[in-house]
Design an enzyme around this catalytic site. Structure first.
Site, short mmCIF file in Angstrom:
data_model
loop_
_atom_site.label_atom_id
_atom_site.label_comp_id
_atom_site.label_asym_id
_atom_site.label_seq_id
_atom_site.Cartn_x
_atom_site.Cartn_y
_atom_site.Cartn_z
N ASP A 1 1.40 3.82 2.59
CA ASP A 1 0.86 4.83 2.37
C ASP A 1 1.70 5.85 1.82
OD1 ASP A 1 -1.55 5.39 1.30
OD2 ASP A 1 -2.87 5.78 3.34
N ASP A 2 1.97 7.04 1.69
CA ASP A 2 2.19 8.21 1.35
C ASP A 2 3.23 8.87 2.41
OD1 ASP A 2 0.17 9.40 -0.85
OD2 ASP A 2 -1.09 8.22 1.13
N HIS B 1 1.30 4.84 -2.46
CA HIS B 1 0.88 5.94 -3.72
C HIS B 1 2.24 6.30 -3.95
CE1 HIS B 1 -3.47 5.34 -2.71
NE2 HIS B 1 -2.62 5.14 -1.26
N HIS C 1 0.64 -1.00 -0.25
CA HIS C 1 0.12 -0.15 -0.18
C HIS C 1 0.78 1.28 -0.08
CE1 HIS C 1 -3.65 1.86 1.28
NE2 HIS C 1 -3.31 2.48 1.19
N GLU D 1 -11.53 3.54 5.91
CA GLU D 1 -10.63 4.74 6.37
C GLU D 1 -10.96 5.67 7.37
OE1 GLU D 1 -6.84 6.87 4.91
OE2 GLU D 1 -8.25 6.13 3.50
N HIS E 1 -9.59 1.02 -1.50
CA HIS E 1 -9.47 1.50 0.16
C HIS E 1 -10.99 1.34 0.43
CE1 HIS E 1 -5.83 2.69 -1.45
NE2 HIS E 1 -5.56 3.97 -0.57
#
Length: 332
Positions: A275-276, A16, A14, A197, A194
């Site tokens: 994630d980011d 991005h 996961h 969340e 997703h």
């Protein structure tokens, strides 16, 4: 524990790629491409990374992506992430990208995918890192626009293993994208989304039952339904949990309140991801360190989380076994 975390080979499921855009690269590309960004220096950018929810993050995330114009920009973006993989002992990564973020600005689908693909090929050649690419539809846009993006992806089917669903969750349920996911499945793509969340656990049910996904990204709200928890356990449905992200976006107030240990103890198939990472203060090892320092995780828990990421990946069973053997060797 930190030594174990650093020593273990990992898979990341996961991530991005646009979310790995560090301020230094953002400034370099802004200058090269003559793009104005609303920050005077790198410190100014880091100070702006102070989010209250998913939307406040997305606003800054999309603004940052404006500096990505050429194939080389996407190469550099991906390559910088690969160097972090080397640092954190990530030997397999499954990367999300958001084509609509770029095609809306006049950057072609081909430019984006080719730059990313070149960097991943070099990662394999230089470091032996394997990878997959997953294309995400932006859920705040329409299903019709998602269909257009799917059409653009078809010539690159050999390069893209799956499709996902990301962006603003609240008010954009999985049910909005039933038809395009159905079509993507017919075209042979693997499906992820997703869900759960920020929005409640009903979005997880929708993703499972209406989109027929094989992996849930985030999924931490599943804890609010005993029935759903049991189902996720029975099906061993992978959840790609992102601890730093959950804290930065106020899904949980702090790491001690995070439910990853609870989900794991229940018997769910949980993985740890970044994630980011450029926006959420840390790549995968930092995510592991943050939870291990704040929750009663054992060394066996860490090993399970790491093994789950390989088991839940989209690689062949043979390669999974090779990687799981490497984890065992690293444990010693």
């Amino acid at each position: 524990m930190i030594d174990l975390i650093k020593r273990l080979p990992k898979a990341e499921l996961h991530l991005h790629i646009e979310g790995s855009l560090e301020p230094e690269l953002m400034f370099r590309l802004a200058k090269k491409n003559q793009i104005e960004i609303p920050y005077k220096d790198i410190e100014d950018v880091r100070n702006a990374y102070n989010f209250t929810n998913l939307q406040t993050f997305l606003d800054i995330y999309y603004a940052g992506a404006n500096v990505l114009i050429t194939q080389d920009d996407f190469y550099d973006l991906t390559w910088e992430y690969i160097l972090k993989c080397v640092e954190d002992n990530v030997i397999h990564t499954e990367i999300f990208f958001d084509p609509q973020t770029h095609t809306a600005r006049g950057v072609t689908f081909e430019t984006v995918i080719t730059g990313i693909k070149r960097a991943l090929a070099d990662a394999k050649a230089q470091y032996g890192i394997t990878s997959c690419i997953i294309m995400c539809f932006l859920r705040h846009l329409s299903q019709e626009e998602a269909f257009e993006t799917l059409e653009q992806a078809l010539p690159f089917k050999d390069d893209i293993i799956g499709v996902g669903l990301d962006s603003s969750e609240l008010g954009n349920p999985p049910s909005k994208f039933i038809e395009v996911f159905k079509k993507a499945k017919e075209e042979g793509f693997k499906l992820v989304a997703h869900a759960g969340e920020e929005a409640d656990f009903s979005y997880i049910y929708e993703a499972l039952d209406l989109l027929d996904i094989s992996r849930i990204d985030h999924g931490v709200q599943s804890i609010k339904s005993a029935e759903l928890m049991q189902r996720l356990k029975d099906e061993q449905m992978p959840l790609t949990v992102c601890p730093n992200s959950n804290i930065e976006l106020r899904v949980f107030n702090n790491y001690k309140e995070h439910n990853i240990k609870e989900l794991l103890d229940y018997g769910l198939n949980i993985t740890v991801n970044s994630d980011d990472p450029a926006y959420f203060k840390g790549y995968i090892n930092q995510n592991f360190i943050n939870i291990s320092e704040n929750l009663p995780l054992t060394e066996d828990d860490i090993i399970t989380l790491v093994k789950n990421s390989f088991r839940s990946s989209f690689i062949s069973d043979e390669l999974k076994q090779q990687y799981l053997n490497r984890v065992d060797q690293a444990v010693g």
